[in-house]
Design a protein around this motif. Structure first.
Motif, PDB file in Angstrom:
ATOM      1  N   THR A  65      -9.086  15.903 -74.910  1.00  0.00           N
ATOM      2  CA  THR A  65      -8.624  16.727 -73.792  1.00  0.00           C
ATOM      3  C   THR A  65      -8.563  18.190 -74.216  1.00  0.00           C
ATOM      4  O   THR A  65      -8.144  18.512 -75.332  1.00  0.00           O
TER       5      THR A  65
ATOM      6  N   SER B 271      -4.277  16.392 -64.136  1.00  0.00           N
ATOM      7  CA  SER B 271      -4.679  15.431 -65.159  1.00  0.00           C
ATOM      8  C   SER B 271      -5.391  14.246 -64.526  1.00  0.00           C
ATOM      9  O   SER B 271      -4.989  13.768 -63.461  1.00  0.00           O
TER      10      SER B 271
ATOM     11  N   GLY C 294      -6.416  10.448 -68.537  1.00  0.00           N
ATOM     12  CA  GLY C 294      -7.197   9.860 -69.612  1.00  0.00           C
ATOM     13  C   GLY C 294      -8.500   9.228 -69.175  1.00  0.00           C
ATOM     14  O   GLY C 294      -9.304   8.805 -70.013  1.00  0.00           O
TER      15      GLY C 294
ATOM     16  N   LYS D  64      -0.646  11.900 -69.834  1.00  0.00           N
ATOM     17  CA  LYS D  64      -1.397  10.850 -70.517  1.00  0.00           C
ATOM     18  C   LYS D  64      -0.475   9.856 -71.230  1.00  0.00           C
ATOM     19  O   LYS D  64      -0.904   8.771 -71.610  1.00  0.00           O
TER      20      LYS D  64
END
Length: 356
Positions: free
Chosen positions: A81, A152, A155, A184
């Motif tokens: 990330t 986000s 993941g 995450k």
């Protein structure tokens, strides 16, 4: 190959949907996400490029240091990330639409494949968000559109850093990175308040530690002042929410025109009380820019991101600042029923004291 398989899964989910409005929403979401993935560049390559402006080079170098800090000091699952960079052609990466009924503080929720239900919808273009808002406004719903600097994918993708981050002041960029990385760690389907309050708590506590370790006492004091203002604003909003909840509880007994008039009076009082806070502070506060359009949707947004922050921060304090232990306890709490989670966090929040 992992990214390609995830893109393929995303497309299957989108084009397997039916309904014109749903299809349009998911198409714009897919196009926006794919655009970020296709236009990203490895940050190492951007740093190695001699044409990269010095200001951007400094920001990206700082971002790489923040990634290391997040992994080593906060036990956050960084992985890949923020290892890539994307230059946006607009100030925000996404525009979130919040909607709440005229006489309710409970925001509408939309349910999505994989991630469950959330109390906002994200649009990659402002015009799309405005068009969607008009549909709800015609039904007398309270609405609010807020620009979002980052989000986000939990993941599913290696989220890139983008120019929305790098145009922020240094400490705000670091704080935002920590917030998104926190998503995450844990994600509870159908509980936006839990997810966002947890990420905000990690952001705040992580930033405090970052500023301490990087010997920036002046910015640390500014951060503490900002936290104090957020706390005062949240207290005022909770008082307003309590009054509105009592009013909305009388929906069956009161005419809509009476409810509307009393709602307006309560919100005007909030505006007046908040103006006094800003006057005492001598500068804009957390609701600056939105207080003039305060409504159920705005209140819902602020409470979603902040209501349980004191509770989470107390949980971290109870682990003596051990982030790994803290995450384990948060995951354990996440397995509890929603009402149990809420009562536990509210009780923790009542015992939290900011060390100013």
């Amino acid at each position: 190959m992992r990214q390609l398989s995830q893109i393929y899964l995303l497309l299957l989910l989108i084009f397997g949907l039916t309904g014109c409005q749903s299809l349009h929403y998911y198409q714009q979401a897919a196009n926006g996400q794919l655009s970020l993935l296709w236009n990203r560049k490895p940050i190492d390559d951007v740093l190695a490029d001699p044409t990269t402006p010095d200001a951007l080079r400094e920001k990206l170098t700082l971002a790489m240091e923040a990634r290391d800090f997040a992994a080593e000091q906060l036990a956050l699952p960084v992985d890949d990330t923020f290892s890539d960079f994307v230059a946006l052609d607009q100030p925000y990466v996404v525009y979130n639409l919040m909607v709440a009924p005229e006489f309710s503080l409970e925001p509408l929720a939309w349910c999505y494949p994989i991630v469950g239900c959330q109390s906002y919808r994200g649009y990659f273009h402002l015009d799309d968000a405005r068009a969607a808002r008009e549909c709800y406004a015609r039904e007398d719903m309270d609405t609010f559109i807020g620009g979002v600097t980052a989000y986000s994918t939990l993941g599913w993708f290696d989220d890139p850093l983008q120019s929305g981050f790098t145009t922020l002041p240094d400490e705000q960029m670091v704080a935002l990175m920590l917030h998104e990385l926190a998503h995450k760690v844990i994600y509870v389907a159908d509980d936006t308040r839990f997810n966002e309050s947890f990420a905000t708590a990690v952001e705040l506590e992580g930033l405090k530690l970052w500023l301490e370790l990087t010997d920036q006492p002046d910015k640390y004091q500014v951060t503490l002042m900002r936290l104090e203002r957020w706390g005062a604003t949240l207290e005022l909003i909770e008082q307003t929410a309590h009054r509105l909840s009592e009013l909305y509880g009388q929906r069956a007994a009161l005419d809509a025109s009476v409810l509307r008039e009393r709602k307006t009076d309560i919100l005007l009082q909030l505006q007046s009380d908040y103006a006094q806070l800003e006057e005492a502070w001598g500068q804009p506060g957390p609701l600056s820019g939105v207080i003039a359009e305060i409504n159920n949707a705005v209140l819902g947004l602020f409470r979603q991101y902040n209501a349980d922050v004191p509770g989470f921060r107390q949980m971290l304090a109870d682990t003596d600042g051990d982030f790994a232990r803290f995450y384990d306890e948060v995951k354990e709490l996440a397995r509890a029923p929603a009402d149990v989670r809420r009562r536990r966090l509210e009780a923790l929040g009542e015992s939290f004291n900011e060390d100013l």
